[in-house]
Design an enzyme around this catalytic site. Structure first.
Site, PDB file in Angstrom:
ATOM      1  N   ALA A   1       0.858  -1.377   0.242  1.00 18.11           N
ATOM      2  CA  ALA A   1       0.019   0.035   0.007  1.00 18.11           C
ATOM      3  C   ALA A   1       0.840   1.171  -0.097  1.00 18.11           C
ATOM      4  CB  ALA A   1      -0.710   0.049   1.183  1.00 18.11           C
TER       5      ALA A   1
ATOM      6  N   ASP B   1     -13.584  -4.494  11.861  1.00 21.64           N
ATOM      7  CA  ASP B   1     -12.639  -4.037  12.612  1.00 21.64           C
ATOM      8  C   ASP B   1     -12.363  -2.343  12.323  1.00 21.64           C
ATOM      9  OD1 ASP B   1     -10.515  -4.294  14.152  1.00 21.64           O
ATOM     10  OD2 ASP B   1      -9.226  -4.467  12.682  1.00 21.64           O
TER      11      ASP B   1
ATOM     12  N   PHE C   1       2.510   4.645   0.535  1.00 19.97           N
ATOM     13  CA  PHE C   1       2.361   5.564   1.815  1.00 19.97           C
ATOM     14  C   PHE C   1       1.720   6.875   1.357  1.00 19.97           C
ATOM     15  CE2 PHE C   1       5.412   4.743   5.581  1.00 19.97           C
ATOM     16  CZ  PHE C   1       5.105   3.198   5.353  1.00 19.97           C
ATOM     17  N   LEU C   2       0.940   7.581   2.475  1.00 16.63           N
ATOM     18  CA  LEU C   2       0.457   8.850   2.361  1.00 16.63           C
ATOM     19  C   LEU C   2       1.636   9.884   2.904  1.00 16.63           C
ATOM     20  CD1 LEU C   2      -3.093   8.364   4.137  1.00 16.63           C
ATOM     21  CD2 LEU C   2      -2.615   8.669   1.848  1.00 16.63           C
TER      22      LEU C   2
END
Length: 570
Positions: A372, A441, A374-375
């Site tokens: 994923a 979750d 990264f921001l």
């Protein structure tokens, strides 16, 4: 006297022989490495040797490597309890079918160019592997969906306050800042010392992760037809990994991987096979995180047109060359070992599922995982963490307040930031998103601090989705049934995705074929999404029948957000 001179000559000869032997010992590994490199250059497949050959070689030279690196000596143990989970290794629904899926994916790669013909009435062909109907070559349901009017609505005009980064076009960017004289490596391996500012429309040489960060605004993480997105997904699969470290916190192991172009991604390794369902007696908070759930969540979020999940791609990683040899994290490095099956394994350190019983093992050292993107770094773009109002109790016996109070939403609607703006409606979007995945979750969510309360929710950490295809967890829909509110754009898209020509399962199947680890989801999970979508529409239909269409469906298709009602308006 003569004997003394002969003795000195003998000593000198012994010394020369010893020096010669030391030099040969030092040069031997380098010569072997060079010879191995020459063999690889001849086009020989390095995976053709026996499964445990490379692993055994690593075990024999481990002590020397540790000494040279200055790390503590690590005694290799053959552990009998390395992992009794079948999820540790790849199975028929992981790499064995990728080649066949790759052939199918090729037929979809050229479909975007022929989107104009997507509306033609062309016959369907049968998908031999899954038994589902997919469009014939040249016809793409996904392209047709993105050409629909609901997926072509313009954003309000963006101001400096609406963009995450306000770029000064007079400043030249140096990705490494003051980090010495290291040069920039772009995606193709070319090196440049300086490049145009990000605000320049000709800045094609910028790394895709940086272009992704600069494109974030108040309303979306990325645009609908972003070319940067596809390039970034490709980078996640192809960029050379230069550094690996464990991510702190969390119940399960996650790795931070840095690429040659200085981009970073969060790696979640494969823990369960695609066929494994979560056992019925498992609590939601003790379930495994699934790498394929992270991949599928990104594609689902994009199809729903939320665009709130950071880009995620599947990748097959070499645990030896791309993790063990690249890490400088001693704690991670110490957890590598060879299993009795001669597979390379590691387990890392975390608060729950990091032990030899839950080790991650390759075949012999290949493992699937999700990456994923990264921001932006928190130092550059702060994010605010919010507690989900419908957070579960995370207790084996206690229930949360919303589970026992049917009027709980009335309290939420009177509490900032849910008493005004679009935040409550964004929670409803997130509820629908989680229900379609079966994700229980969702305890917290995040927003970009710069945009205040008037911005979207970032859908992070989706690894506990797609665990049970045979069960629909209706408690996830409680926020929607209690509040009876939904955005008009979301409502119309859900109705569109329930139509036969835009079946959600078919769109997901086509979209996921583009991922390197295809097939990402098995057919029962795809079919479950169609079933759950009908349940969402049934809940909304009941709300409309009870409270009226105008009080349930919130107008959001206008550009001026100031004309919207507050969620509590009746």
């Amino acid at each position: 006297m003569i004997l003394f001179r002969r003795f000195r000559v003998l000593i000198l000869m012994v010394f020369l022989v010893a020096c010669t032997m030391h030099i040969m010992i030092d040069l031997l590994p380098k010569l072997e490495k060079r010879a191995a490199g020459a063999e690889g250059a001849d086009g020989g497949c390095q995976c053709a040797h026996s499964p445990g050959a490379e692993s055994q070689g690593w075990g024999k030279q481990r002590a020397m490597t540790a000494a040279e690196a200055g790390w503590p000596k690590h005694t290799l143990r053959i552990l009998q309890d390395f992992s009794n989970e079948p999820s540790s290794n790849l199975t028929s629904h992981s790499r064995e079918k990728i080649s066949a899926a790759g052939d199918r994916a090729e037929s979809f790669r050229g479909m975007r160019a022929s989107a104009g013909n997507a509306g033609d009435n062309k016959p369907l062909i049968r998908d031999a592997s899954g038994g589902r109907s997919v469009p014939a070559r040249g016809v793409s349901r996904l392209s047709a969906l993105f050409e629909h009017a609901l997926y072509k609505m313009d954003l309000p005009p963006l101001t400096d306050d609406d963009t995450l980064f306000n770029v000064n076009t007079d400043i030249r960017f140096y990705p490494r800042g003051g980090a010495g004289n290291q040069e920039w490596h772009n995606g193709e391996g070319n090196e440049v010392e300086e490049f145009a500012p990000t605000g320049d429309v000709t800045a094609e040489s910028y790394p895709n992760w940086l272009r992704f960060h600069v494109g974030i605004n108040r309303f979306e993480l990325y645009s609908r037809h972003s070319l940067v997105l596809d390039a970034l997904l490709k980078d996640l699969v192809t960029q050379r990994i230069t550094s690996v470290a464990m991510k702190s916190g969390g119940t399960q192991l996650k790795l931070i991987m840095t690429f040659q172009n200085y981009g970073q991604a969060l790696f979640k390794p494969m823990k369960q096979t695609r066929e494994q369902e979560t056992p019925p007696d498992f609590f939601y908070f003790s379930d495994f995180e699934r790498h394929n759930a992270e991949i599928a969540a990104f594609h689902l979020d994009r199809i729903l047109d939320f665009r709130r999940v950071p880009p995620v791609a599947g990748r097959l990683v070499n645990m030896t060359k791309e993790i063990r040899d690249m890490t400088r994290d001693k704690k991670l490095w110490r957890t590598f070992f060879i299993s009795p099956a001669n597979n390379v394994c590691f387990y890392g350190e975390c608060s729950y599922y990091c032990s030899t019983e839950h080790a991650l093992c390759g075949k012999p050292d290949q493992i699937e995982g999700s990456l994923a993107a990264f921001l932006p770094d928190l130092a550059l773009a702060k994010r605010k963490t919010w507690r989900n109002p419908w957070r579960r109790s995370y207790h084996k016996r206690k229930k949360a307040e919303w589970e026992v109070d049917q009027d709980y939403c009335d309290e939420v609607k009177q509490t900032p930031p849910y008493d005004r703006g679009t935040r409550l409606l964004d929670i409803m979007d997130m509820t629908i998103f989680d229900f379609l995945m079966g994700n229980m979750d969702r305890h917290h969510y995040e927003t970009f601090e710069k945009f205040g309360n008037e911005t979207f929710i970032i859908h992070l950490d989706n690894g506990r989705g797609f665990g049970k295809h045979s069960h629909d967890e209706l408690s996830i829909l409680v926020p929607l049934s209690q509040c009876c509110r939904v955005k008009k754009s979301t409502y119309l898209r859900l109705q569109l995705l329930a139509k036969e020509e835009y079946w959600l399962s078919s769109l997901m199947e086509e979209s996921l074929l583009r991922d390197h680890l295809s097939p990402v989801l098995i057919q029962p999970h795809l079919q479950a999404m169609d079933r759950r979508l009908r349940l969402v529409l049934q809940v909304l239909a009941s709300c409309i029948e009870k409270e009226g269409h105008a009080n349930v469906v919130e107008e959001d298709l206008v550009g001026d957000t100031s004309t919207r009602r507050s969620p509590g308006h009746r």
